[in-house]
Design an enzyme around this catalytic site. Structure first.
Site, PDB file in Angstrom:
ATOM      1  N   GLU A   1      -9.576 -58.114  13.890  1.00 44.37           N
ATOM      2  CA  GLU A   1      -8.617 -58.165  14.485  1.00 44.37           C
ATOM      3  C   GLU A   1      -7.287 -57.639  14.034  1.00 44.37           C
ATOM      4  OE1 GLU A   1      -9.254 -61.934  16.331  1.00 44.37           O
ATOM      5  OE2 GLU A   1      -8.409 -61.323  18.234  1.00 44.37           O
TER       6      GLU A   1
ATOM      7  N   GLU B   1     -17.055 -64.203  18.477  1.00 49.05           N
ATOM      8  CA  GLU B   1     -15.445 -64.997  19.449  1.00 49.05           C
ATOM      9  C   GLU B   1     -16.639 -65.728  20.830  1.00 49.05           C
ATOM     10  OE1 GLU B   1     -14.780 -62.728  18.505  1.00 49.05           O
ATOM     11  OE2 GLU B   1     -12.204 -62.946  16.877  1.00 49.05           O
TER      12      GLU B   1
HETATM   13  N1  T1G Z   1     -15.259 -70.333   9.996  1.00 46.48           N
HETATM   14  C1  T1G Z   1     -15.710 -71.361   8.741  1.00 46.48           C
HETATM   15  N2  T1G Z   1     -16.609 -71.178   8.085  1.00 46.48           N
HETATM   16  C2  T1G Z   1     -17.693 -70.477   7.728  1.00 46.48           C
HETATM   17  C3  T1G Z   1     -17.240 -69.693   8.835  1.00 46.48           C
HETATM   18  C4  T1G Z   1     -16.078 -69.450   8.820  1.00 46.48           C
HETATM   19  N3  T1G Z   1     -15.352 -68.065  10.222  1.00 46.48           N
HETATM   20  N4  T1G Z   1     -17.706 -68.192   8.561  1.00 46.48           N
HETATM   21  C5  T1G Z   1     -18.981 -68.740   7.468  1.00 46.48           C
HETATM   22  N5  T1G Z   1     -18.580 -70.292   7.216  1.00 46.48           N
HETATM   23  C6  T1G Z   1     -19.305 -70.808   6.258  1.00 46.48           C
HETATM   24  C7  T1G Z   1     -20.635 -71.595   6.607  1.00 46.48           C
HETATM   25  O1  T1G Z   1     -20.417 -71.941   7.513  1.00 46.48           O
HETATM   26  C8  T1G Z   1     -21.694 -71.286   5.391  1.00 46.48           C
HETATM   27  O2  T1G Z   1     -20.998 -72.353   5.229  1.00 46.48           O
HETATM   28  C9  T1G Z   1     -20.831 -70.383   4.869  1.00 46.48           C
HETATM   29  O3  T1G Z   1     -19.609 -69.899   5.707  1.00 46.48           O
HETATM   30  C10 T1G Z   1     -21.618 -69.502   3.904  1.00 46.48           C
HETATM   31  O4  T1G Z   1     -22.119 -68.828   5.757  1.00 46.48           O
HETATM   32  C11 T1G Z   1      -8.785 -65.664  15.783  1.00 46.48           C
HETATM   33  C12 T1G Z   1     -10.726 -67.127  17.394  1.00 46.48           C
HETATM   34  C13 T1G Z   1     -19.462 -63.703   7.432  1.00 46.48           C
HETATM   35  C14 T1G Z   1     -21.831 -62.515   8.350  1.00 46.48           C
HETATM   36  O5  T1G Z   1     -17.919 -66.221  13.900  1.00 46.48           O
HETATM   37  O6  T1G Z   1     -20.968 -64.646  10.870  1.00 46.48           O
HETATM   38  O7  T1G Z   1     -12.062 -65.469  14.042  1.00 46.48           O
HETATM   39  O8  T1G Z   1     -23.287 -73.841   5.251  1.00 46.48           O
HETATM   40  O9  T1G Z   1     -24.223 -68.782   5.273  1.00 46.48           O
HETATM   41  O10 T1G Z   1     -25.917 -65.459   5.773  1.00 46.48           O
HETATM   42  O11 T1G Z   1      -9.802 -63.977  17.227  1.00 46.48           O
HETATM   43  O12 T1G Z   1     -20.893 -66.491   7.968  1.00 46.48           O
HETATM   44  O13 T1G Z   1     -22.372 -72.660   2.996  1.00 46.48           O
HETATM   45  O14 T1G Z   1     -20.887 -75.170   3.426  1.00 46.48           O
HETATM   46  O15 T1G Z   1     -22.964 -67.518   7.117  1.00 46.48           O
HETATM   47  O16 T1G Z   1     -23.482 -64.402   4.120  1.00 46.48           O
HETATM   48  C15 T1G Z   1     -14.872 -65.478  14.402  1.00 46.48           C
HETATM   49  C16 T1G Z   1     -18.952 -66.027  11.346  1.00 46.48           C
HETATM   50  C17 T1G Z   1     -14.603 -66.665  14.159  1.00 46.48           C
HETATM   51  C18 T1G Z   1     -18.176 -64.812  11.811  1.00 46.48           C
HETATM   52  C19 T1G Z   1     -21.303 -64.717   6.318  1.00 46.48           C
HETATM   53  N6  T1G Z   1     -16.053 -65.205  13.201  1.00 46.48           N
HETATM   54  N7  T1G Z   1     -19.789 -66.565  10.576  1.00 46.48           N
HETATM   55  O17 T1G Z   1     -22.909 -64.702   6.930  1.00 46.48           O
HETATM   56  O18 T1G Z   1     -22.919 -67.009   5.398  1.00 46.48           O
HETATM   57  S1  T1G Z   1     -13.566 -67.330  15.217  1.00 46.48           S
HETATM   58  C20 T1G Z   1     -17.363 -65.129  12.974  1.00 46.48           C
HETATM   59  C21 T1G Z   1     -20.708 -65.092   9.811  1.00 46.48           C
HETATM   60  C22 T1G Z   1     -12.076 -66.231  15.126  1.00 46.48           C
HETATM   61  C23 T1G Z   1      -9.924 -64.516  16.264  1.00 46.48           C
HETATM   62  C24 T1G Z   1     -11.509 -66.285  16.461  1.00 46.48           C
HETATM   63  C25 T1G Z   1     -21.575 -65.360   8.569  1.00 46.48           C
HETATM   64  C26 T1G Z   1     -21.392 -63.814   7.921  1.00 46.48           C
HETATM   65  P1  T1G Z   1     -21.891 -73.769   3.773  1.00 46.48           P
HETATM   66  P2  T1G Z   1     -23.381 -67.787   6.331  1.00 46.48           P
HETATM   67  P3  T1G Z   1     -23.769 -65.027   4.987  1.00 46.48           P
END
Ligand code: T1G
Length: 690
Positions: free
Chosen positions: A105, A125
C-alpha cells in the site's frame, strides 16, 4: 532505537531507506520516521525525486501485526501514504524481497514502482481476518482493474513482479541491485520530465464482470464462515462507486468492523503461533547436526510421502524396502507425488528431474545417511528389529527417527546402543502435503538431536511441534478423547450426520464421522482392540465395530458412515439401525441434541484433554496444541485453535460445562487440573504461552 528511516542524497535523488528488522514492519516509530523523512525531502530543494527502499532482505513486510487490538497511534498508515502521494515531487518505490499488505500500500501511494526479480507483492490481510486498510482496496483497482484487484485482495496470495507488471501494479522489473535499479529508474524519470503521478486521481474503475451479489455468494462458498473476504470485496465495490476520499472512508469503516471480530483475533494468533511454536528455549545455543542425506525405511504411503517431502526440500534420499518389487512400487509412488508437486507449482520441472532418490533393499546403503526415518508397520516387534539393524549400519552421529504414531519411543531408544540419537518424527498423511510434524522427544534424546529434528522440519517447510512420549503424543491423544465425546452423543441420541453438520458449521473441514471414514474405520477398530473396549466412562462405538466387521471401512471400501458414490458421500442408511441396537443394548432412551450443545460438548472434551496434555508437559505450551490442531486436524484457522477458543469462550465457562456433563458420566467428564486451576485464577491459556 536508531532512526528507522535514513535519508541520503545521490545528486538530485533523495534515497529514503526503511530499516526496521526483521521485516521492516510499519510500526508506529517507522510511520513517524517516514513522515519526517518525506517532509525533509519536500523541503530539500536540491532533491528533485525520491527513491524509497527497504534495508535487509525485503522492502516492507506490512503493518506491525502485533499492534492490532491495541489503540491506534498517529500517524495512521493511510495518512502517511496520503502525504507521500500528495508531494509535488515524484517518489519511486524500489521494491525487493517482499512488499506485503501495508508495504504494498505504501508502494501504491508512491508515484512509480519498480520491483526486482523474485519479489513477492501481495495484500494478505484477509488471512489475518482484516482487509487492506491503508488504501489498498481503493488504489489497487484503479491500477489493475476491478477483477484483478478482487482476486489479489480476496485471495490474499502474493504475485511475482512479472504478473504485477502485467496487472499494472508496478511499472518495471529491475535488474541487478535494487538501490542502483531504483536510482537508474529515477534518473530516467527526471530525464523524461516525469512529475508526481497520483493513483488516487485515477477515475473509479469499472464494475466487475460478475454482479456483486454473485461475487459475495462465491466468497461465502469458498470461505465458509469467514467474514474478511466478503468485507474486502465490499471495500473494492466502494472504489467503483465512490470518489476516492469517500471510498477511503468506507474502507476504514469496514476495516474497523473486522478488527473487532473474533476471527481477526483467532487468525492473528494463528499467524504468530506458526512462528513461535518451533522457537524452543531448550534449543537456545544448541547446534543442529548437518543434514543432506536422508534414509527412509519403508516405502508405503507414509514412507513414500516422507521421502517426497525430503526430495521437495532438495535432500538426497535413500529408501529401503524389503524387496525389489516393493522398492519399485515406492519409487513409482514417489514419482507420482513429485509430478503432482510440479502440477501444484511446488516444484519446477528442472528441480523435479534433479531429485536424488535411491531405492534399495540393502540397509548398508544408509551408512552415510545423516538421519534415517523409519516408517514401517505399527508393530513394536517389527520396529525393534529395524532399529537393531539401523544401530549396526548407521554412522556415528546419525539421527535415528521413528514415524510411529503411538508406540513408546523410550522402548525403541532403549533397544539401541545410542538412545541419545533416537527421536520421534510423526508425520501426517499425506506427509508431503500436511504441514504438521510432531517431534517426539524421548527421555534420553540429546538436545542437539532435538535441534536437528527441528532444523529438518524447517527444511521440509513443516510446522514442527515438540511433543513428549505418551499414547498418541499430542494430536491423536486429544483426538481419541473428543472422538469419545462424539460417540457418547451418538449413543445418547445425536446422529453421526447431525454431529458432522454441526461441527462443519463450526468450521471444521470435516466432522468426526467423515474423518473416520477418510482415515479408515479399521484404524479405530484396531485402536479399540489395542486399548480395550471397556475403559470406564468411554462409550464403545459398537456400530462402528459392526461396520468394520461387515467389511465397511469407510472411503477406501466405498462404505462406512457414508456411502461414497459418484455423486459424493451420502448417509449410510444401515448406520441408524446399528446405533439403535447399541442404544437398546445399553438401555438408553435417545434424546435430541441442539447443534450448539454438540459443539459445546465436543469442544469441552477437546479442551479438557488438551489441558491434561499441557499440564503433564506432553505439550510445553498451549500454543503447541493450537498448532497441532490447526496444521494437522482441520481445526478452523479463524478460531485460532482449541486453546484460543477456550480463552475466547471463557475457561470457567468450559469448566462448568464439564461439571454439568459429569452428572451423567463422571468417569469420562473429569475436569483437568490445569483447567480447574486457570478457571479459579481467572487466567487464560494465552498467559502460559510466553
Ligand atoms: N508484523 C509484525 N511482526 C511480523 C510481521 C508483521 N507484519 N511479519 C513478520 N513478523 C515477525 C514474525 O512473527 C517473526 O517474528 C519475524 O517477523 C520473521 O518473520 C494496514 C493492516 C514478511 C514474508 O501479512 O508474510 O499490513 O518469530 O519468520 O520467513 O493494510 O514474515 O522472529 O519473533 O515470517 O523471512 C500484512 C506477514 C500485515 C506479512 C517474511 N503483512 N509476514 O518471511 O520471516 S497487515 C503480512 C510475512 C497490514 C495494512 C494491513 C513474512 C515475510 P519472530 P518470518 P520470513
Amino acid at each position: 532505537m536508531t532512526d528507522p528511516v535514513s535519508y541520503t542524497r545521490e545528486g538530485e535523488i533523495a534515497v529514503l531507506t526503511v530499516d526496521n528488522p526483521p521485516v521492516n514492519a510499519l510500526g508506529h516509530a517507522v510511520r513517524k520516521a517516514l513522515v519526517a523523512a518525506f517532509d525533509r525531502f519536500a523541503a530539500d530543494d536540491d532533491a528533485r525525486i525520491a527513491v524509497l527502499t527497504g534495508a535487509g532482505r525485503l522492502f516492507l513486510g506490512g503493518a506491525d501485526i502485533s499492534e492490532f487490538g491495541k489503540p491506534p497511534q498517529d500517524p495512521w498508515l493511510p495518512e502517511v501514504i496520503d502525504r507521500i502521494e500528495a508531494l509535488d515531487k515524484p517518489v519511486v518505490a524500489a521494491i525487493h524481497g517482499a512488499a506485503l499488505g501495508g508495504g504494498l500500500e505504501v508502494a501504491l501511494g508512491c508515484h512509480y514502482r519498480l520491483a526486482m526479480p523474485g519479489t513477492k507483492l501481495g495484500l494478505p490481510e484477509v488471512g489475518l481476518g482484516i482487509l487492506p486498510g491503508a488504501g489498498g482496496t481503493q488504489r489497487t483497482p484503479r491500477l489493475t482493474g476491478t477483477d484483478a484487484a478482487l482476486a489479489l485482495i480476496t485471495g490474499g496470495k502474493p504475485v511475482g513482479p512479472d504478473k504485477a507488471l502485467e496487472m499494472g501494479l508496478i511499472d518495471r522489473v529491475g535488474e541487478g541491485d535494487v538501490q542502483e535499479a531504483g536510482q537508474s529508474y529515477a534518473r530516467t524519470l527526471l530525464a523524461d520530465g516525469a512529475g508526481p503521478r497520483r493513483t488516487a486521481e485515477i477515475a473509479p474503475p469499472a464494475a466487475p464482470d460478475k454482479g456483486w451479489d454473485e461475487i459475495d455468494a462465491d466468497l461465502a462458498k469458498r470461505h465458509p464462515g469467514e467474514v474478511a473476504q466478503r468485507h474486502a470485496a465490499r471495500a473494492v465495490r466502494a472504489a467503483t462507486e465512490m470518489p476516492f476520499d469517500d471510498g477511503m472512508t468506507e474502507e476504514r469503516r469496514l476495516f474497523n468492523e473486522l478488527v473487532d471480530t473474533p476471527q481477526r483475533e483467532g487468525l492473528i494468533h494463528a499467524f504468530f503461533l506458526e512462528r513461535k511454536v518451533s522457537n524452543l528455549p531448550e534449543l537456545k545455543g544448541v547446534e543442529p547436526r548437518p543434514i543432506t542425506a536422508v534414509g527412509i525405511i519403508g516405502g508405503g504411503t507414509m514412507g513414500s510421502g516422507i521421502a517426497t517431502a525430503c526430495l521437495l526440500a532438495g535432500l538426497s534420499v535413500t529408501l529401503v524396502e524389503t524387496s525389489v518389487e516393493a522398492a519399485s512400487r515406492a519409487a513409482n509412488t514417489i514419482a507420482g507425488n513429485l509430478d503432482g508437486a510440479v502440477k501444484r507449482g511446488k516444484m519446477n520441472p528442472t528441480q523435479r528431474d534433479a531429485v536424488d532418490l535411491t531405492t534399495t533393499t540393502e540397509y548398508e546403503a544408509l551408512s552415510e545417511a545423516d538421519v534415517v526415518i523409519e516408517a514401517v508397520f505399527e508393530s513394536m516387534e517389527v520396529k525393534l528389529q529395524v532399529f537393531d539393524h539401523l544401530d549396526r549400519v548407521m554412522k556415528d552421529g546419525a539421527v535415528l527417527a521413528t514415524n510411529t504414531s503411538y508406540l513408546d519411543i523410550n522402548e525403541i531408544a532403549g533397544a539401541t546402543k545410542r538412545p541419545g540419537d533416537v527421536i520421534g518424527l510423526h508425520f501426517f498423511s499425506p506427509a508431503h502435503v500436511m504441514r504438521l510434524l510432531e517431534v517426539v522427544v524421548a527421555d534420553r534424546t540429546a538436545p542437539e538431536v532435538v535441534a536437528t529434528a527441528f532444523a529438518l522440519g524447517k527444511a521440509l517447510k513443516k510446522v514442527a511441534v515438540r511433543a513428549g512420549v505418551c499414547d498418541g503424543f499430542i494430536g491423536n491423544r486429544i483426538l481419541s478423547h473428543y472422538r469419545s465425546a462424539a460417540d457418547e452423543m451418538m449413543l445418547q441420541g445425536a446422529s453421526p450426520y447431525q454431529i458432522d453438520r454441526a461441527l462443519e458449521e463450526f468450521g471444521f473441514a470435516m466432522g468426526p464421522s467423515k474423518v473416520a471414514d477418510l482415515a479408515g474405520l479399521d484404524i479405530g477398530y484396531m485402536t479399540r482392540d489395542r486399548k480395550g473396549r471397556d475403559s470406564p466412562g468411554i462409550v464403545n462405538p459398537d456400530w462402528a465395530d459392526r461396520l468394520v466387521e461387515d467389511g465397511h471401512k469407510g472411503r477406501k471400501t466405498g462404505r462406512g458412515f457414508y456411502v461414497y458414490g459418484d455423486d459424493g458421500p451420502t448417509e449410510n442408511p444401515d448406520v441408524a439401525g446399528l446405533i439403535d441396537t447399541a442404544r437398546k443394548d445399553a438401555g438408553v432412551t435417545p434424546r435430541d441434541f441442539t447443534d450448539e450443545e454438540i459443539v459445546a460438548r465436543y469442544m469441552a472434551a477437546m479442551v479438557n484433554e488438551a489441558a491434561r496434555v499441557v499440564g503433564e508437559g506432553i505439550a510445553k505450551r498451549p500454543l503447541a496444541v493450537d498448532a497441532v490442531k490447526l496444521f494437522g486436524y482441520g481445526f478452523p484457522r479463524y478460531r485460532g485453535g482449541p486453546m484460543k477458543y477456550a480463552d475466547m469462550t471463557g475457561i470457567a465457562t468450559i469448566r462448568d460445562r464439564i461439571r454439568g456433563y459429569a452428572e451423567d458420566n463422571p468417569e469420562f467428564w473429569q475436569v483437568a487440573p490445569l483447567l480447574d486451576d486457570l478457571a479459579d485464577k481467572d487466567s487464560k491459556f494465552e498467559d502460559m504461552n510466553t
